[in-house]
Scaffold this active site. Structure first.
Site, PDB file in Angstrom:
ATOM      1  CD  GLU A  41      -2.641   1.214   2.622  1.00 28.62           C
ATOM      2  OE1 GLU A  41      -3.756   1.773   2.595  1.00 28.62           O
ATOM      3  OE2 GLU A  41      -2.181   0.664   3.654  1.00 28.62           O
ATOM      4  CE  LYS A 113      -7.537   1.198   3.260  1.00 26.01           C
ATOM      5  NZ  LYS A 113      -6.381   1.804   3.982  1.00 26.01           N
ATOM      6  CB  CYS A 155      -4.268  -1.612   4.156  1.00 23.65           C
ATOM      7  SG  CYS A 155      -3.370  -1.419   5.743  1.00 23.65           S
TER       8      CYS A 155
END
Length: 273
Positions: A41, A113, A155
């Site tokens: 990330e 994300k 994440c």
């Protein structure tokens, strides 16, 4: 049996230096016969000082690094799964965007994300990702990668099983979870959650991570992992140093596990009360 490479990074506040490190890693991975490279990330910029970092964040169309990474994939013959980078949106916020660059492709496949890291930790750390970032809304999978059907997450997405249920419903062969986990949350939850997601989806999980002390003052947990569909850890790069790790992905293992425990086939919808 494709070989993959994971680049565990200690990304800093200079995108040019971070990109140069990725270029070096991709060429090294190609030399070792890897078909695909996974990075963490925020590979290109990790800066908690948003005022300072803002000068480096532009739209995907304006980024000099997107065509550079596309050219790198073509040059090396390695599919590059950039864990994520910050890109500017039209609404004044940014997206935390994963990009997968296939050799010869003009544009990457992207995933934004979905889940924002808005937390106050017992260590005193406070994070409000939603102040600057717009959450994504689309589940994204890619067919015909070197590791089969690939599902994308980033994440903090790891903590939300509904996303991984959706990826499981799409019968992904591999899931990628690039991350920049803090040390406290990583030590508590990283290994157990990645193993759980692999077992639930009956898929390989590939998680390239940030590691160590960063120029912006943060510390990240590292331990880039590859987990097989049975939950066995095939690669753990530890929590100390940046570098490349390699792992062979035996795609035949997926059908073996799914035949032994047909959980995906037996899944039923649960009515909401």
């Amino acid at each position: 049996m494709p070989k993959i490479a994971l680049f565990q990074m200690t990304s800093g506040i200079d995108p040019e230096a971070n990109c140069a490190a990725i270029e070096q890693a991709a060429r090294a991975a190609a030399g070792e016969g890897a078909a695909m490279l996974f990075t963490p990330e925020m590979s290109l910029l990790l800066d908690r000082n948003r005022a300072r970092g803002a000068g480096h964040i532009v739209s995907q169309a304006q980024s000099p690094f997107v065509p550079r990474l596309a050219a790198l994939a073509t040059e090396t013959g390695v599919t590059i799964a950039l864990g994520s980078m910050a890109v500017a949106l039209d609404n004044g916020k940014n997206a935390n965007r994963s990009m997968v660059f296939a050799p010869g492709a003009a544009e990457p496949v992207t995933y934004d994300k979905i889940h924002m890291f808005d937390v106050d930790l017992a260590s005193g750390e406070s994070w409000r990702e939603s102040n600057a970032y717009e959450p994504g809304r689309e589940v994204v999978t890619l067919d015909d990668t070197p590791v089969g059907r690939l599902g994308l997450a980033v994440c903090y997405d790891l903590r939300f099983p509904a996303l991984f249920g959706a990826l499981g419903d799409r019968a992904c062969d591999c899931l990628t979870v690039p991350a920049a986990f803090t040390r406290p949350t990583g030590a508590a939850h990283w290994h157990v959650m990645l193993r759980a997601r692999a077992i639930e989806a009956q898929a390989f999980v590939i998680a390239a991570a940030q590691v160590g002390h960063h120029a912006d003052g943060r510390e990240t947990y590292g331990h880039s992992l590859v987990v097989d569909p049975w939950g066995e850890v095939l690669l753990d790069m530890g929590g100390e140093a940046a570098g490349l790790g390699y792992c062979d992905i035996d795609l035949a293992r997926i059908s073996e596990v799914r035949a032994q425990v047909p959980a995906l086939a037996n899944r039923r919808e649960i009515a909401k009360s």
